[in-house]
Motif scaffolding. Structure first.
Motif, PDB file in Angstrom:
ATOM      1  N   MET A   1       6.932  18.838   8.789  1.00 53.58           N
ATOM      2  CA  MET A   1       5.937  18.020   8.084  1.00 53.58           C
ATOM      3  C   MET A   1       6.410  16.585   7.856  1.00 53.58           C
ATOM      4  SD  MET A   1       3.182  19.785   7.380  1.00 53.58           S
ATOM      5  CE  MET A   1       2.391  18.941   6.010  1.00 53.58           C
TER       6      MET A   1
ATOM      7  N   LEU B   1       8.656  15.844   5.588  1.00 60.46           N
ATOM      8  CA  LEU B   1       8.729  15.769   4.121  1.00 60.46           C
ATOM      9  C   LEU B   1      10.127  16.096   3.590  1.00 60.46           C
ATOM     10  CD1 LEU B   1       5.348  17.505   3.160  1.00 60.46           C
ATOM     11  CD2 LEU B   1       5.901  15.074   2.962  1.00 60.46           C
TER      12      LEU B   1
ATOM     13  N   LEU C   1       3.217   9.650  10.600  1.00 65.20           N
ATOM     14  CA  LEU C   1       3.292  11.014  10.055  1.00 65.20           C
ATOM     15  C   LEU C   1       2.123  11.303   9.121  1.00 65.20           C
ATOM     16  CD1 LEU C   1       7.119  11.370   9.392  1.00 65.20           C
ATOM     17  CD2 LEU C   1       5.746  12.862  10.857  1.00 65.20           C
ATOM     18  N   ARG C   2       1.706  10.302   8.349  1.00 62.81           N
ATOM     19  CA  ARG C   2       0.566  10.509   7.447  1.00 62.81           C
ATOM     20  C   ARG C   2      -0.708  10.823   8.221  1.00 62.81           C
ATOM     21  NH1 ARG C   2       2.919   6.524   4.041  1.00 62.81           N
ATOM     22  NH2 ARG C   2       1.762   4.846   5.059  1.00 62.81           N
TER      23      ARG C   2
ATOM     24  N   ARG D   1      -0.163  14.619   9.240  1.00 61.47           N
ATOM     25  CA  ARG D   1      -0.213  15.562   8.113  1.00 61.47           C
ATOM     26  C   ARG D   1      -1.635  15.707   7.595  1.00 61.47           C
ATOM     27  NH1 ARG D   1       4.962  13.338   6.127  1.00 61.47           N
ATOM     28  NH2 ARG D   1       3.792  11.893   4.844  1.00 61.47           N
ATOM     29  N   GLY D   2      -2.053  16.937   7.398  1.00 62.79           N
ATOM     30  CA  GLY D   2      -3.403  17.178   6.884  1.00 62.79           C
ATOM     31  C   GLY D   2      -4.408  17.312   7.999  1.00 62.79           C
TER      32      GLY D   2
ATOM     33  N   ILE E   1      -1.378  19.076  11.218  1.00 63.64           N
ATOM     34  CA  ILE E   1      -0.502  20.088  10.609  1.00 63.64           C
ATOM     35  C   ILE E   1      -0.730  20.036   9.102  1.00 63.64           C
ATOM     36  CG2 ILE E   1       1.851  20.950  10.337  1.00 63.64           C
ATOM     37  CD1 ILE E   1       2.721  19.236  12.655  1.00 63.64           C
ATOM     38  N   ALA E   2      -0.984  21.185   8.502  1.00 63.34           N
ATOM     39  CA  ALA E   2      -1.170  21.249   7.051  1.00 63.34           C
ATOM     40  C   ALA E   2      -0.214  22.282   6.470  1.00 63.34           C
ATOM     41  CB  ALA E   2      -2.613  21.603   6.715  1.00 63.34           C
ATOM     42  N   MET E   3      -0.004  22.202   5.158  1.00 59.90           N
ATOM     43  CA  MET E   3       0.980  23.095   4.534  1.00 59.90           C
ATOM     44  C   MET E   3       0.461  23.636   3.212  1.00 59.90           C
ATOM     45  SD  MET E   3       5.028  22.363   4.124  1.00 59.90           S
ATOM     46  CE  MET E   3       6.175  23.671   3.665  1.00 59.90           C
TER      47      MET E   3
ATOM     48  N   HIS F   1      -8.833  11.129   6.726  1.00 59.37           N
ATOM     49  CA  HIS F   1      -8.667  11.599   8.108  1.00 59.37           C
ATOM     50  C   HIS F   1      -9.953  11.669   8.926  1.00 59.37           C
ATOM     51  CE1 HIS F   1      -4.426  12.465   7.760  1.00 59.37           C
ATOM     52  NE2 HIS F   1      -4.635  13.164   6.657  1.00 59.37           N
TER      53      HIS F   1
ATOM     54  N   ALA G   1      -5.789  22.485   2.550  1.00 59.59           N
ATOM     55  CA  ALA G   1      -5.076  22.506   3.829  1.00 59.59           C
ATOM     56  C   ALA G   1      -6.033  22.628   5.012  1.00 59.59           C
ATOM     57  CB  ALA G   1      -4.077  23.668   3.850  1.00 59.59           C
TER      58      ALA G   1
ATOM     59  N   PRO H   1      -6.846  21.749  10.711  1.00 57.44           N
ATOM     60  CA  PRO H   1      -5.566  21.510  11.393  1.00 57.44           C
ATOM     61  C   PRO H   1      -5.317  22.549  12.482  1.00 57.44           C
ATOM     62  CG  PRO H   1      -5.185  22.603   9.304  1.00 57.44           C
ATOM     63  CD  PRO H   1      -6.651  22.263   9.342  1.00 57.44           C
TER      64      PRO H   1
END
Length: 328
Positions: free
Chosen positions: A55, A57, A84-85, A88-89, A92-94, A120, A168, A173
């Motif tokens: 991520m 992070l 990366l921002r 992310r989301g 790829i989400a977490m 996004h 997420a 994603p």
């Protein structure tokens, strides 16, 4: 093979006052499109640090010192914060272990989901709100029109975890990383969350990386498993192999530690000893001190991650292929 995520020779170090300490050591694995890959191991084995590196992070004291993390054909290691921002989301989400510390307590649920969608997707605020409501309905939250205006502290643990999943999933994603997503929940809610994740995976065709120490969750959710110990991958196998023919003594120990509900047990089985600390790794195999099958050379040389077959690898001298091609 249609890999979404491919990690090669990943090495991560933490800076201390005196030196850099390697916490992730030459980790390799892939995640294929539409599959669920489980990453298992005790606390301190490097599961969460590996997921955080995907991520982008990692904490400020950590850095990737070697290796590659690819999302399809794009290299994530070395990407700028802005790049990366955008990943992310959206791609790829977490989902984190404890939703109360992951959701912002000063913003209501709707604002947090809407803000992510607006970052996004090229939609109006009205469209973003409508999509946020759709996502809350999709994850099975009752009275979503009211919940969208409530704050995290007003919701139960299970509801907060559903909100985290809605957050997420809001940008569809391709990869969902779930880090111990059900640990803080009771058994009934845990089953509902896992079923929800499986349903969303079918509907959206996403890949899941599931980080857990719970082998019951692994059995329920995963197609393949990566077993980590002391910052290294020690075994990789299919879910069937994990439960029928594990190759690494550490994996055997994890399976033996699971209570058997069909038999009376006076004492629970456990693996003796503890995971070595990153700054004090032994010379040879990192599991040697705790291993029931230990050999002299286990203390001298680190075993390779031997390839035993399709989707099957083991970092153990007992599994070293013989010259005739079989396993010794």
């Amino acid at each position: 093979m249609n890999s979404i995520i491919e990690i090669k020779d990943l090495q991560i170090a933490f800076r201390t006052d005196s030196r850099d300490v390697t916490v992730i050591d030459n980790v390799n694995f892939r995640v294929d499109k539409g599959e669920t890959l489980g990453i298992v191991g005790e606390s301190g084995c490097g599961k969460s640090v590996t997921s955080m590196s995907i991520m982008g992070l990692l904490p400020p004291i950590a850095k990737v010192t070697k290796g590659s993390i690819k999302l399809k054909d794009r290299e994530l290691v070395g990407m700028s914060k802005k790049q990366l921002r955008s990943v992310r989301g959206k791609e790829i989400a977490m989902i984190f272990q404890e939703p109360m510390t992951s959701l912002n307590p000063v913003y209501n649920i709707g604002k947090q989901i809407i803000e992510l969608i607006l970052n996004h997707r090229k939609v109006s605020k009205k469209e973003a709100k409508a999509h946020a409501l759709e996502m809350l309905k999709l994850v099975g939250i009752p009275r979503p029109e009211e919940v969208i205006n409530e704050y995290p502290h007003q919701l139960s643990g299970g509801m907060r975890q559903r909100v985290m999943i809605a957050l997420a999933m809001s940008c569809n994603p391709e990869v969902l990383i779930a880090d111990e997503p059900t640990t803080a929940l009771d058994v009934t809610i845990q089953a509902q969350i896992l079923e929800l994740m499986k349903d969303l995976q079918k509907k959206l065709g996403m890949s899941i990386i599931l980080i857990t120490h719970d082998l019951g969750v692994v059995a329920e959710m995963c197609d393949r498993v990566v077993v980590m110990y002391a910052g290294q991958v020690v075994e990789e196998c299919t879910i069937e192999q994990l439960f029928t023919k594990p190759h690494h003594p550490y994996t055997e120990g994890l399976l033996a530690s699971v209570p058997n509900m069909e038999e009376e047990q006076e004492t629970l089985t456990s693996i003796p000893g503890t995971v070595p600390s990153p700054g004090e790794m032994p010379k040879g195999c990192r599991f040697a001190e705790r291993c029931p099958y230990v050999l002299d050379r286990c203390f001298e040389k680190v075993p390779e991650l031997f390839v035993l077959g399709p989707n099957t690898k083991s970092r153990c001298w007992l599994n070293e292929p013989s010259e005739s091609g079989g396993v010794q």
